[in-house]
Write a protein that holds these residues in place. Structure first.
Motif, PDB file in Angstrom:
ATOM      1  N   SER A  74       0.830  -1.213   0.000  1.00 30.63           N
ATOM      2  CA  SER A  74       0.000   0.000   0.000  1.00 30.63           C
ATOM      3  C   SER A  74       0.860   1.257   0.000  1.00 30.63           C
ATOM      4  O   SER A  74       0.444   2.304   0.517  1.00 30.63           O
ATOM      5  N   HIS A  75       2.033   1.181  -0.593  1.00 25.88           N
ATOM      6  CA  HIS A  75       2.933   2.340  -0.592  1.00 25.88           C
ATOM      7  C   HIS A  75       2.270   3.577  -1.200  1.00 25.88           C
ATOM      8  O   HIS A  75       2.577   4.701  -0.809  1.00 25.88           O
ATOM      9  N   HIS A  76       1.397   3.372  -2.170  1.00 25.69           N
ATOM     10  CA  HIS A  76       0.745   4.497  -2.840  1.00 25.69           C
ATOM     11  C   HIS A  76      -0.260   5.212  -1.938  1.00 25.69           C
ATOM     12  O   HIS A  76      -0.791   6.262  -2.317  1.00 25.69           O
ATOM     13  N   HIS A  77      -0.526   4.666  -0.745  1.00 26.44           N
ATOM     14  CA  HIS A  77      -1.433   5.310   0.212  1.00 26.44           C
ATOM     15  C   HIS A  77      -0.695   5.900   1.419  1.00 26.44           C
ATOM     16  O   HIS A  77      -1.345   6.407   2.344  1.00 26.44           O
ATOM     17  N   LEU A  78       0.613   5.848   1.426  1.00 26.62           N
ATOM     18  CA  LEU A  78       1.365   6.228   2.625  1.00 26.62           C
ATOM     19  C   LEU A  78       1.317   7.718   2.950  1.00 26.62           C
ATOM     20  O   LEU A  78       1.707   8.127   4.049  1.00 26.62           O
ATOM     21  N   ASP A  79       0.826   8.542   2.041  1.00 24.24           N
ATOM     22  CA  ASP A  79       0.638   9.955   2.357  1.00 24.24           C
ATOM     23  C   ASP A  79      -0.503  10.171   3.347  1.00 24.24           C
ATOM     24  O   ASP A  79      -0.642  11.268   3.907  1.00 24.24           O
ATOM     25  N   PHE A  80      -1.308   9.132   3.577  1.00 25.64           N
ATOM     26  CA  PHE A  80      -2.466   9.241   4.462  1.00 25.64           C
ATOM     27  C   PHE A  80      -2.197   8.512   5.776  1.00 25.64           C
ATOM     28  O   PHE A  80      -1.723   7.370   5.780  1.00 25.64           O
ATOM     29  N   CYS A  81      -2.541   9.157   6.865  1.00 26.10           N
ATOM     30  CA  CYS A  81      -2.264   8.649   8.208  1.00 26.10           C
ATOM     31  C   CYS A  81      -2.926   7.290   8.455  1.00 26.10           C
ATOM     32  O   CYS A  81      -4.094   7.084   8.119  1.00 26.10           O
ATOM     33  N   GLY A  82      -2.176   6.387   9.069  1.00 24.49           N
ATOM     34  CA  GLY A  82      -2.692   5.081   9.451  1.00 24.49           C
ATOM     35  C   GLY A  82      -2.378   3.968   8.485  1.00 24.49           C
ATOM     36  O   GLY A  82      -2.465   2.788   8.846  1.00 24.49           O
ATOM     37  N   THR A  83      -2.017   4.308   7.253  1.00 26.85           N
ATOM     38  CA  THR A  83      -1.669   3.280   6.272  1.00 26.85           C
ATOM     39  C   THR A  83      -0.397   2.565   6.699  1.00 26.85           C
ATOM     40  O   THR A  83       0.593   3.195   7.063  1.00 26.85           O
ATOM     41  N   ILE A  84      -0.429   1.247   6.662  1.00 31.34           N
ATOM     42  CA  ILE A  84       0.762   0.432   6.921  1.00 31.34           C
ATOM     43  C   ILE A  84       0.999  -0.444   5.705  1.00 31.34           C
ATOM     44  O   ILE A  84       0.097  -1.159   5.257  1.00 31.34           O
ATOM     45  N   SER A  85       2.203  -0.376   5.156  1.00 37.00           N
ATOM     46  CA  SER A  85       2.524  -1.105   3.930  1.00 37.00           C
ATOM     47  C   SER A  85       3.782  -1.947   4.117  1.00 37.00           C
ATOM     48  O   SER A  85       4.674  -1.583   4.893  1.00 37.00           O
ATOM     49  N   ILE A  86       3.825  -3.073   3.413  1.00 36.20           N
ATOM     50  CA  ILE A  86       5.048  -3.868   3.376  1.00 36.20           C
ATOM     51  C   ILE A  86       5.578  -3.888   1.950  1.00 36.20           C
ATOM     52  O   ILE A  86       4.832  -3.709   0.984  1.00 36.20           O
ATOM     53  N   ARG A  87       6.879  -4.103   1.817  1.00 36.04           N
ATOM     54  CA  ARG A  87       7.488  -4.149   0.497  1.00 36.04           C
ATOM     55  C   ARG A  87       7.036  -5.390  -0.264  1.00 36.04           C
ATOM     56  O   ARG A  87       6.644  -6.393   0.338  1.00 36.04           O
ATOM     57  N   GLN A  88       7.116  -5.329  -1.568  1.00 34.78           N
ATOM     58  CA  GLN A  88       6.658  -6.446  -2.388  1.00 34.78           C
ATOM     59  C   GLN A  88       7.419  -7.721  -2.057  1.00 34.78           C
ATOM     60  O   GLN A  88       6.821  -8.795  -1.947  1.00 34.78           O
ATOM     61  N   LYS A  89       8.727  -7.622  -1.888  1.00 31.96           N
ATOM     62  CA  LYS A  89       9.500  -8.840  -1.600  1.00 31.96           C
ATOM     63  C   LYS A  89       9.150  -9.408  -0.226  1.00 31.96           C
ATOM     64  O   LYS A  89       9.188 -10.631  -0.021  1.00 31.96           O
ATOM     65  N   THR A  90       8.795  -8.527   0.722  1.00 27.24           N
ATOM     66  CA  THR A  90       8.344  -9.006   2.032  1.00 27.24           C
ATOM     67  C   THR A  90       7.059  -9.801   1.885  1.00 27.24           C
ATOM     68  O   THR A  90       6.890 -10.870   2.489  1.00 27.24           O
ATOM     69  N   MET A  91       6.169  -9.310   1.065  1.00 29.34           N
ATOM     70  CA  MET A  91       4.900 -10.000   0.838  1.00 29.34           C
ATOM     71  C   MET A  91       5.122 -11.358   0.189  1.00 29.34           C
ATOM     72  O   MET A  91       4.448 -12.342   0.527  1.00 29.34           O
ATOM     73  N   VAL A  92       6.053 -11.426  -0.745  1.00 25.45           N
ATOM     74  CA  VAL A  92       6.376 -12.709  -1.380  1.00 25.45           C
ATOM     75  C   VAL A  92       6.824 -13.718  -0.324  1.00 25.45           C
ATOM     76  O   VAL A  92       6.360 -14.865  -0.294  1.00 25.45           O
ATOM     77  N   TYR A  93       7.704 -13.287   0.581  1.00 24.71           N
ATOM     78  CA  TYR A  93       8.192 -14.179   1.634  1.00 24.71           C
ATOM     79  C   TYR A  93       7.058 -14.613   2.567  1.00 24.71           C
ATOM     80  O   TYR A  93       6.940 -15.793   2.920  1.00 24.71           O
ATOM     81  N   VAL A  94       6.223 -13.663   2.982  1.00 27.35           N
ATOM     82  CA  VAL A  94       5.163 -13.963   3.940  1.00 27.35           C
ATOM     83  C   VAL A  94       4.173 -14.975   3.358  1.00 27.35           C
ATOM     84  O   VAL A  94       3.867 -16.003   3.977  1.00 27.35           O
ATOM     85  N   ILE A  95       3.657 -14.691   2.154  1.00 30.53           N
ATOM     86  CA  ILE A  95       2.650 -15.584   1.559  1.00 30.53           C
ATOM     87  C   ILE A  95       3.253 -16.945   1.234  1.00 30.53           C
ATOM     88  O   ILE A  95       2.626 -17.990   1.458  1.00 30.53           O
ATOM     89  N   THR A  96       4.463 -16.951   0.701  1.00 34.63           N
ATOM     90  CA  THR A  96       5.116 -18.221   0.375  1.00 34.63           C
ATOM     91  C   THR A  96       5.326 -19.064   1.634  1.00 34.63           C
ATOM     92  O   THR A  96       5.090 -20.280   1.631  1.00 34.63           O
ATOM     93  N   ASP A  97       5.748 -18.442   2.714  1.00 33.79           N
ATOM     94  CA  ASP A  97       5.947 -19.174   3.963  1.00 33.79           C
ATOM     95  C   ASP A  97       4.633 -19.741   4.503  1.00 33.79           C
ATOM     96  O   ASP A  97       4.598 -20.855   5.034  1.00 33.79           O
ATOM     97  N   ILE A  98       3.544 -18.985   4.381  1.00 36.35           N
ATOM     98  CA  ILE A  98       2.244 -19.476   4.826  1.00 36.35           C
ATOM     99  C   ILE A  98       1.835 -20.701   4.004  1.00 36.35           C
ATOM    100  O   ILE A  98       1.419 -21.727   4.552  1.00 36.35           O
ATOM    101  N   VAL A  99       1.962 -20.602   2.685  1.00 38.35           N
ATOM    102  CA  VAL A  99       1.587 -21.718   1.813  1.00 38.35           C
ATOM    103  C   VAL A  99       2.442 -22.941   2.105  1.00 38.35           C
ATOM    104  O   VAL A  99       1.921 -24.068   2.228  1.00 38.35           O
ATOM    105  N   GLU A 100       3.746 -22.758   2.239  1.00 38.97           N
ATOM    106  CA  GLU A 100       4.623 -23.902   2.470  1.00 38.97           C
ATOM    107  C   GLU A 100       4.385 -24.523   3.846  1.00 38.97           C
ATOM    108  O   GLU A 100       4.568 -25.731   4.024  1.00 38.97           O
ATOM    109  N   SER A 101       3.967 -23.728   4.817  1.00 31.75           N
ATOM    110  CA  SER A 101       3.584 -24.288   6.119  1.00 31.75           C
ATOM    111  C   SER A 101       2.371 -25.201   5.974  1.00 31.75           C
ATOM    112  O   SER A 101       2.321 -26.293   6.557  1.00 31.75           O
TER     113      SER A 101
END
Length: 254
Positions: A74-101
């Protein structure tokens, strides 16, 4: 099934269900970001979670829903308060780890259910990479509103660009699932002009992809026509999603 949520099972109960029923696992993926003045920050994570539960409850197949991945790209929303974003590569790791679990526990039918536009291209890449590695895995990825593409013309009241960020669709779903989340006094329509190559509507047949900070679209954070949103439209959306989902399951997993 008696329980639709993975987190409600004990480890032994869950293993027994997996061994006996070979269930389909839905992983809802959302975001935590601004949705203008009339919808809360949790809109994407909340709606995709509630959609996932509705799909599980209304499907004749055995479905289990994991806890929602609450943040996304959600980097494109970071100008607005409360938005929390993760980097694309972080998301790849998170989802892949969930699936492999899940794969480690002999689960072999998985659906990645997306509820945020910024996640779309990343999740497609994740699907490709996982399927290349695990060729016997039955895995599907889709963004929930895409299932409505053939029906949305019969449901929507707004024109093109009316179903955009915090527009008619998301506001109607909030009315349906939890109407107290909608700050009615703060609703404001922001309708962008229709363009020839790219539009912000969830159902626009865009010819190109572009990236812009969201503030350049809307100073208030929302785009679309939430003023026409209502609970009945939200109900129609969910009913059509459940029907299309059942057809998808019967086609792909049976």
């Amino acid at each position: 099934m008696d329980k639709y949520l993975l987190s409600d099972y004990t480890t032994y109960e869950l293993q027994n269900v997996i061994n006996k029923k070979d269930p389909i696992i839905i992983i809802p993926v959302g975001a935590l970001e601004q949705h203008g003045a009339h919808l809360p920050l949790d809109t994407d994570m909340d709606l995709v979670e509630k959609v996932a539960k509705s799909l599980a409850e209304n499907c004749i197949q055995d479905i289990i829903v994991t806890p929602t991945v609450w943040t996304g790209f959600s980097h494109h929303h970071l100008d607005f308060c409360g938005t929390i974003s993760i980097r694309q590569k972080t998301m790849v790791y998170v989802i892949t780890d969930i699936v492999e679990s899940l794969l480690k526990h002999k689960i072999n039918k998985i659906i990645l259910l997306n509820g945020h536009g910024g996640n779309i291209s990343i999740l497609k890449t994740i699907l490709d990479e996982i399927q290349l590695k695990y060729k016997n895995l039955q895995m599907v990825y889709f963004t929930y509103w895409d299932l409505l593409s053939d029906k949305i013309g019969e449901i929507r009241q707004s024109p093109v660009n009316g179903m955009a960020h915090a527009g008619e669709l998301e506001t109607s779903l909030k009315y349906y699932f939890n109407e107290d989340d909608v700050r009615r006094d703060s609703i404001q329509d922001v309708m962008l002009p229709v363009q020839p190559f790219h539009n912000v509507d969830m159902f626009a047949p865009n010819k190109i992809s572009i990236y812009k900070p969201f503030e350049s679209y809307s100073k208030g954070g929302q785009i679309g026509k939430p003023s026409v949103a209502n609970k009945e439209t939200g109900k129609k959306i969910v009913e059509n999603l459940c029907k299309e989902f059942s057809d998808l399951i019967n086609f792909y997993f049976v």
